[in-house]
Design a protein around this motif. Structure first.
Motif, PDB file in Angstrom:
ATOM      1  N   LEU A  47       0.846  -1.189   0.000  1.00 42.62           N
ATOM      2  CA  LEU A  47       0.000   0.000   0.000  1.00 42.62           C
ATOM      3  C   LEU A  47       0.887   1.247   0.000  1.00 42.62           C
ATOM      4  N   LEU A  48       0.798   2.034  -1.070  1.00 47.22           N
ATOM      5  CA  LEU A  48       1.760   3.097  -1.342  1.00 47.22           C
ATOM      6  C   LEU A  48       1.209   4.482  -1.029  1.00 47.22           C
ATOM      7  N   LEU A  51       2.579  11.961  -2.683  1.00 49.21           N
ATOM      8  CA  LEU A  51       3.745  12.824  -2.800  1.00 49.21           C
ATOM      9  C   LEU A  51       4.122  13.507  -1.490  1.00 49.21           C
ATOM     10  N   SER A  52       3.139  13.954  -0.724  1.00 47.99           N
ATOM     11  CA  SER A  52       3.438  14.709   0.498  1.00 47.99           C
ATOM     12  C   SER A  52       3.379  13.851   1.759  1.00 47.99           C
ATOM     13  N   ASP A  53       3.344  12.525   1.608  1.00 44.72           N
ATOM     14  CA  ASP A  53       3.140  11.621   2.736  1.00 44.72           C
ATOM     15  C   ASP A  53       4.369  10.768   3.019  1.00 44.72           C
ATOM     16  N   ASP A  54       4.206   9.823   3.965  1.00 44.47           N
ATOM     17  CA  ASP A  54       5.237   8.838   4.246  1.00 44.47           C
ATOM     18  C   ASP A  54       4.570   7.519   4.619  1.00 44.47           C
ATOM     19  N   HIS A  55       5.346   6.576   5.148  1.00 50.66           N
ATOM     20  CA  HIS A  55       4.852   5.240   5.433  1.00 50.66           C
ATOM     21  C   HIS A  55       3.810   5.193   6.540  1.00 50.66           C
ATOM     22  N   SER A  56       3.684   6.278   7.306  1.00 50.32           N
ATOM     23  CA  SER A  56       2.741   6.289   8.428  1.00 50.32           C
ATOM     24  C   SER A  56       1.340   6.754   8.049  1.00 50.32           C
ATOM     25  N   ILE A  57       1.170   7.288   6.850  1.00 48.62           N
ATOM     26  CA  ILE A  57      -0.037   8.052   6.550  1.00 48.62           C
ATOM     27  C   ILE A  57      -1.302   7.208   6.487  1.00 48.62           C
ATOM     28  N   GLY A  72      -8.197 -10.696   6.658  1.00 50.28           N
ATOM     29  CA  GLY A  72      -7.088 -11.583   6.987  1.00 50.28           C
ATOM     30  C   GLY A  72      -5.888 -11.446   6.079  1.00 50.28           C
ATOM     31  N   ILE A  73      -5.603 -10.220   5.611  1.00 48.75           N
ATOM     32  CA  ILE A  73      -4.446 -10.020   4.749  1.00 48.75           C
ATOM     33  C   ILE A  73      -3.419  -9.128   5.438  1.00 48.75           C
ATOM     34  N   ALA A  74      -2.156  -9.289   5.033  1.00 48.51           N
ATOM     35  CA  ALA A  74      -1.088  -8.423   5.509  1.00 48.51           C
ATOM     36  C   ALA A  74      -1.023  -7.181   4.634  1.00 48.51           C
ATOM     37  N   VAL A  75      -0.552  -6.084   5.222  1.00 51.29           N
ATOM     38  CA  VAL A  75      -0.408  -4.833   4.492  1.00 51.29           C
ATOM     39  C   VAL A  75       0.989  -4.276   4.750  1.00 51.29           C
ATOM     40  N   VAL A  76       1.727  -3.994   3.677  1.00 51.33           N
ATOM     41  CA  VAL A  76       3.077  -3.436   3.763  1.00 51.33           C
ATOM     42  C   VAL A  76       3.034  -2.005   3.236  1.00 51.33           C
ATOM     43  N   MET A  77       3.463  -1.045   4.059  1.00 49.17           N
ATOM     44  CA  MET A  77       3.381   0.377   3.709  1.00 49.17           C
ATOM     45  C   MET A  77       4.768   1.000   3.803  1.00 49.17           C
ATOM     46  N   GLY A 123      -2.432   2.263  -4.144  1.00 46.35           N
ATOM     47  CA  GLY A 123      -1.901   3.506  -3.620  1.00 46.35           C
ATOM     48  C   GLY A 123      -2.765   4.676  -4.011  1.00 46.35           C
ATOM     49  N   LEU A 124      -2.466   5.822  -3.410  1.00 43.98           N
ATOM     50  CA  LEU A 124      -3.221   7.043  -3.709  1.00 43.98           C
ATOM     51  C   LEU A 124      -2.295   8.075  -4.343  1.00 43.98           C
ATOM     52  N   SER A 125      -2.835   8.840  -5.279  1.00 44.96           N
ATOM     53  CA  SER A 125      -2.121   9.940  -5.928  1.00 44.96           C
ATOM     54  C   SER A 125      -0.794   9.435  -6.509  1.00 44.96           C
ATOM     55  N   MET A 126       0.353   9.931  -6.034  1.00 45.57           N
ATOM     56  CA  MET A 126       1.631   9.408  -6.514  1.00 45.57           C
ATOM     57  C   MET A 126       1.715   7.900  -6.309  1.00 45.57           C
ATOM     58  N   GLY A 127       1.129   7.422  -5.197  1.00 45.01           N
ATOM     59  CA  GLY A 127       1.125   5.989  -4.920  1.00 45.01           C
ATOM     60  C   GLY A 127       0.228   5.203  -5.855  1.00 45.01           C
ATOM     61  N   GLY A 128      -0.853   5.839  -6.354  1.00 48.94           N
ATOM     62  CA  GLY A 128      -1.680   5.183  -7.360  1.00 48.94           C
ATOM     63  C   GLY A 128      -0.906   4.980  -8.642  1.00 48.94           C
ATOM     64  N   TYR A 129      -0.120   5.988  -9.004  1.00 52.87           N
ATOM     65  CA  TYR A 129       0.792   5.842 -10.139  1.00 52.87           C
ATOM     66  C   TYR A 129       1.785   4.708  -9.886  1.00 52.87           C
TER      67      TYR A 129
END
Length: 258
Positions: A47-48, A51-57, A72-77, A123-129
């Motif tokens: 999960l990405l 642009l203005s965020d980080d791994h905590s968002i 029941g799934i794992a999520v890596v950010m 992901g969202l925004s830059m992360g969606g890209y």
């Protein structure tokens, strides 16, 4: 669910890096959380961030832990700074990091499945890209990819973030038709005749990236890629993304539980 902040050294970046990880935990007495679990290693969503965020968002702005627990799934950010998930012309190799090093390290640290059918990216925004870039470049690794209000047309966005794009790409005129251009990557995937991942794309109709998303939607449809597209009133904001990540999680092609 178990939630962990993981700090580690990245060979690709040449510096310490960070990721947040949610891992399923089978519980019987926890109150207020419906915890599910698959047998064996866990299906995983990468999960990405934008642009203005980080791994905590995602943990700070949504209830992603509760949503993932129900499935029941794992999520890596992971954190990738303002890199647009690229090997930067004047900076670290974030594409190598996100596409090669990070998945291998995450699977060495945590019980995460490696099979294509059990791996997804969103992901969202830059992360969606970034999610679309990963899935279109490596369709053999991901069963599904989702873009929420994605910056899917970076050729158009070059004028929006000129300072960032100069650092990332150097000569921005070389982006079109190259390995960072989603339109080109979609073409390459179809030409390769590899099995395409399921694709999901959404964008609010008041979002400044709305027209970009329409162009990418129409391009994917013309190529007959397996794209699910949704739009509704919405802006570039977390209320919209909190709703749509729930939709994405329910859309994922998760296997039957054992």
């Amino acid at each position: 669910m178990a939630f962990m902040t993981c700090n580690f050294y990245s060979e690709s970046l040449g510096v310490s890096a960070s990721m947040n990880v949610i891992v399923p935990q089978a519980t019987r007495s926890q109150i207020g959380l419906d915890s599910q679990q698959y047998g064996g290693k866990h299906p995983t969503l990468f999960l990405l961030h934008g642009l203005s965020d980080d791994h905590s968002i995602w943990m700070r702005r949504t209830s992603i832990e509760r949503y993932a627990s129900q499935l029941g799934i794992a999520v890596v950010m992971p954190a990738v700074n303002r890199s647009f998930y690229a090997d930067m012309a004047y900076g670290p190799k974030y594409w190598e990091f996100i596409s090669e090093e990070l998945p291998a390290l995450a699977r060495s640290f945590f019980p995460l499945a490696s099979e294509r059918e059990l791996n997804y990216v969103a992901g969202l925004s830059m992360g969606g890209y970034g999610a679309m870039k990963l899935a279109l470049t490596h369709p053999e690794r991901f069963a599904a990819a989702a873009s929420l209000s994605g910056a899917v047309d970076i050729v158009t966005r070059a004028t929006t973030f000129p300072a960032d794009f100069q650092l990332i790409y150097g000569d921005v005129t070389t982006v079109k038709g190259g390995s960072n251009d989603l339109f080109h990557l979609a073409n390459q995937l179809v030409a390769s005749e590899k099995k395409a991942p399921m694709l999901y794309q959404c964008c609010g109709t008041e979002d400044f990236l709305y027209e970009d998303n329409l162009r990418f939607r129409d391009y994917c449809r013309a190529l007959e890629l397996p794209l699910t597209y949704e739009e509704e009133p919405g802006e570039h904001e977390w209320g919209y993304w909190d709703l749509k990540i729930q939709r994405v999680l329910n859309w994922l092609p998760l296997p039957e539980r054992v």
